[in-house]
Design an enzyme around this catalytic site. Sequence first.
Site, short mmCIF file in Angstrom:
data_model
loop_
_atom_site.label_atom_id
_atom_site.label_comp_id
_atom_site.label_asym_id
_atom_site.label_seq_id
_atom_site.Cartn_x
_atom_site.Cartn_y
_atom_site.Cartn_z
N ARG A 183 -8.82 -86.98 41.71
CA ARG A 183 -7.93 -86.42 42.91
C ARG A 183 -7.75 -84.88 42.68
NH1 ARG A 183 -3.25 -87.71 45.91
NH2 ARG A 183 -2.80 -85.84 46.84
N ARG B 8 -9.00 -87.19 49.95
CA ARG B 8 -8.73 -87.39 48.43
C ARG B 8 -9.49 -88.54 48.11
NH1 ARG B 8 -2.63 -87.27 50.04
NH2 ARG B 8 -3.37 -85.60 51.03
N ASP C 155 -5.24 -91.86 46.31
CA ASP C 155 -3.70 -91.46 46.73
C ASP C 155 -2.68 -92.56 46.25
OD1 ASP C 155 -1.47 -89.94 47.32
OD2 ASP C 155 -1.74 -90.36 49.57
N ASP D 131 0.92 -93.55 45.86
CA ASP D 131 2.63 -93.20 45.92
C ASP D 131 3.56 -94.43 45.66
OD1 ASP D 131 1.81 -90.70 47.02
OD2 ASP D 131 1.38 -91.47 48.99
#
Length: 203
Positions: free
Chosen positions: A119, A128, A131, A133
């Site tokens: 990344r 990307r 990811d 999160d």
Amino acid sequence: MTASFTEGHSDPTVQPVPASVVERVDAADTTLHNPKRAVISIGSNLGNRLETLQGAIDALEDTPGVRIKAVSPVYETEPWGVQPGTQPAYFNAVVVLKTTLPPSSLLERAHAVEEAFHRIRDERWGPRTLDVDIVSYADVVSDDPALTLPHPRAHERAFVLAPWHDVDPDAQLPGRGAVAELLGTVTHDGVAARGDLELRLPE
């Protein structure tokens, strides 16, 4: 072929997790002391997107103090915050886990998993490889700039809410309310369930 997401309904292709799998996952929880429930959103729009998402799931499961409880269906999503057609589409999914890690350590692990998949953080809303999160952590509500909980934009994103609702129809986003209700307030444009794709729950 993509299947359009129908507002207010879970993906009809989703099948319940077999009881035997649930039992094995619950048995693994004996290694965790007083675990907390966390929800992670994963996405990729570069390279082999499905393989990358599965790799991220496996890496999270390999983390001491983390046990994956559920993995959502895959959704294909137009990139957020950029001009249409300027980036490849994302594959997105949600992972529900139990963990004894504090939020800060879970965030460090999320970043380490992203870095393992190369990344690069040089452009906001940029393409990307991966990811990862943290969407929510237990019932924690915090405006700490290092890690805002729940994720400050989760309540606006169908690509988070839809897969989360698929695996946990009764889910609540702390401070925001029921995921099912939030899902009815957001646009589903550019978000499609991929019933032809599947991510595995780690064994």
